[in-house]
Design a protein around this motif. Structure first.
Motif: not given
Length: 300
Positions: A19, A25, A34-36, A39-41
């Motif tokens: 980013c 973050c 877990n990148c917002p 939208y990753s978990k």
């Protein structure tokens, strides 16, 4: 012999797994994942992979990072990639022969702006880019309108708007406005600063913007949030007003403080801006700073 590398930051991209702006973050301070932004978990997602790839080569490289603002410098100091590397700060330079104080009255006559107007300049490209803070700009201007109601200043404010013409923008603004379109990156944009009483920058996530550097060099006070290069250049009561981040009321207070200044107070603000601009943002200062960093690092 191995080469020394100097990397100039323009945004957060050198620090992160992908980013350009991390917002709240803190992944770049650890391992990303877990990148917002996507939208990753998954703790081992593409942001993690990218950061690990960068770390492999940054760790092997004799690299110096150069931040262009205090905001970037603080971010770099806590980043997992560069916290153990040399980090320097050099503000981006501005041509002082183009961006300089000018005859406001003559420029206003040319643009058809009354000499007694209080001109607030800002740039607008899209209303809904969150990081540019246009919703806060609207809120602060509406507050200013309420505070000025019934005063001599109430009918003197004019909004000067550069950028893409946004359908319906004029109807949303609480003061009369003049749209001047997309300006060239030198004399055109300089004239907008020169004709204005202040530059309003409502960005809430930004590495600069360099428009602040340019405004200061033109002797035009800046009202902004505590973001990007503002901590370096926007000094309350001296070169403008730096408001608390995302606080529209404080931003409006900054606008009021600058446009209500008397002529002597305003001239002092303007002189301070130019003096600070020459001190921190002139090309000669930037070159000298880079040369000094290179000399010191090569010597060691």
């Amino acid at each position: 012999t191995h080469a020394k590398i100097f990397w100039l930051m323009y945004d957060m991209a050198p620090l992160t797994g992908g980013c350009h702006y991390a917002w709240d973050c803190k992944g770049y301070q650890n391992n990303c994942g877990n990148c917002p932004g996507i939208y990753s978990k998954d703790p081992f997602d593409i942001s993690y992979e990218n950061l690990m790839f960068k770390r492999k080569y940054v760790d092997l490289t004799d690299i110096n990072l150069i931040a262009a603002s205090e905001w970037q410098y603080r971010q770099a100091k806590v980043s997992t990639l560069f916290k153990n590397k040399p980090i320097h700060k050099i503000l981006l330079s501005v041509n002082p022969e183009i961006f300089k104080p000018a005859d406001k009255a003559a420029l206003r006559l040319k643009l058809g702006i009354d000499s007694d107007r209080k001109v607030i300049f800002f740039g607008a490209i899209y209303l809904h880019i969150k990081r540019k803070g246009m919703s806060y700009l609207m809120e602060s201007l509406k507050m200013l309108k309420e505070w000025l109601a019934g005063t001599d200043l109430g009918n003197k404010v004019l909004l000067l708007v550069a950028g893409l013409e946004i359908k319906g923008l004029a109807e949303l603004l609480p003061f009369p406005s003049k749209y001047i379109g997309l300006l060239d990156n030198t004399y055109g944009i300089a004239s907008a600063f020169q004709v204005s009483d202040l530059f309003l920058c409502p960005s809430i996530e930004d590495s600069g913007p360099q428009m602040i550097n340019r405004s200061i060099m033109c002797g035009t006070p800046v009202v902004s949030f505590e973001m990007g290069v503002s901590p370096d250049l926007v000094i309350k009561g001296q070169t403008g007003y730096m408001a608390k981040l995302e606080d529209s009321t404080d931003l409006a207070q900054g606008l009021y403080s600058v446009i209500s200044a008397n002529s002597d107070e305003y001239q002092k603000l303007s002189d301070n801006c130019r003096e600070l601009g020459l001190k921190l943002c002139s090309p000669e200062v930037q070159i000298e700073s880079i040369e000094k960093i290179i000399e010191n690092t090569v010597a060691h």
